[in-house]
Design an enzyme around this catalytic site. Structure first.
Site, mmCIF file in Angstrom:
data_model
loop_
_atom_site.group_PDB
_atom_site.id
_atom_site.type_symbol
_atom_site.label_atom_id
_atom_site.label_comp_id
_atom_site.label_asym_id
_atom_site.label_seq_id
_atom_site.Cartn_x
_atom_site.Cartn_y
_atom_site.Cartn_z
ATOM 1 N N SER A 158 0.807 -1.222 0.000
ATOM 2 C CA SER A 158 0.000 0.000 0.000
ATOM 3 C C SER A 158 0.837 1.268 0.000
ATOM 4 C CB SER A 158 -0.941 0.018 1.212
ATOM 5 O OG SER A 158 -0.239 0.325 2.399
ATOM 6 N N LYS A 196 1.258 4.123 7.398
ATOM 7 C CA LYS A 196 0.473 4.948 6.491
ATOM 8 C C LYS A 196 0.871 6.411 6.645
ATOM 9 C CE LYS A 196 -2.387 1.885 4.676
ATOM 10 N NZ LYS A 196 -1.634 0.711 5.123
#
Length: 237
Positions: A158, A196
């Site tokens: 990701s 993230k």
């Protein structure tokens, strides 16, 4: 040559046009660039227009068109959100040997600092929270600076547009706060950890991926704890 803020704004507009088909609002641009007022956005847009990167379309609200991008930008990537990690190549498997005296002929080995590897972390769908120490690795002191540091092995894709790939080892500086745009280790609901980009959406916290295949996840502020900030990366080939 564009300034850093001009570059960030140009890429933010470009990505939003690709994703949604319409340019971002001035409020969204102000938040994305962490500016105090919209007047700064007006100045950046004017500068980009004067340099021939964007065009304002007449008689249409929020109408911006990206004419060209800087030559250094590779197609399909988003450098405005990309982390450029300090990368050590080929040293992932080497463990420190504290009981052996450092060799006088190797200054790098003599000055290396051992930090713990605390298991795996998801750059994808979150996995179990950070584990206990599994081993140690050696890193150069100029990679980590002051403060407490640890390492985590990456699982998932990701964060690929931030230059972070499955199998990499990231170097994390312990911290419990973060600024918008920083890449962090986030602990969600005290159960799952993920790597993230940290954003704020009003009173909520957004954990943003660097891969268009993953959606940004929004949480209440009481559900997310920052565990550290990304400062470096080790990759084995």
């Amino acid at each position: 040559m564009l300034t850093r803020k001009q570059h960030e704004l140009l890429l933010f507009i470009h990505e939003r046009l690709k994703e949604a088909g319409i340019p971002p609002s001035f409020d969204e641009m102000k938040e994305a660039l962490d500016l105090a007022s919209k007047s700064g956005i007006h100045r950046l847009i004017t500068a980009l227009e004067e340099r021939g990167f964007i065009r304002r379309l007449p008689n249409r609200a929020r109408a911006l068109e990206v004419i060209r991008l800087p030559e250094s930008i590779a197609p399909g990537l988003n450098p405005a959100r990309r982390f450029s990690p300090s990368v050590i190549e080929g040293s992932l498997g080497r463990r420190p040997e504290p009981s052996r005296a450092p060799s006088a002929s190797n200054d790098d080995d003599a000055s290396a600092i051992a930090i713990p590897v605390m298991g795996r972390i998801a750059a994808g769908v979150p996995i179990d929270a950070i584990q206990h120490k599994t081993r140690s690795i050696s890193v150069p002191p100029d990679m980590i600076g002051g403060g407490e540091h640890y390492a985590l092995e990456i699982k998932g894709d990701s964060m690929i547009e931030a230059g972070i790939f499955d199998g990499d080892t990231v170097i994390i500086k312990s911290a419990n706060t973060a600024n918008p745009g920083e890449i962090v280790v986030a602990l969600v609901d005290d159960e799952e950890a993920t790597l993230k980009r940290f954003r704020r959406k009003g009173a909520s916290i957004a954990l943003e991926a660097a891969n268009p295949a993953y959606e940004t996840r929004i949480f209440g502020p009481d559900r997310v704890k920052v565990q550290g900030k990304l400062v470096g990366l080790i990759r084995r080939y």
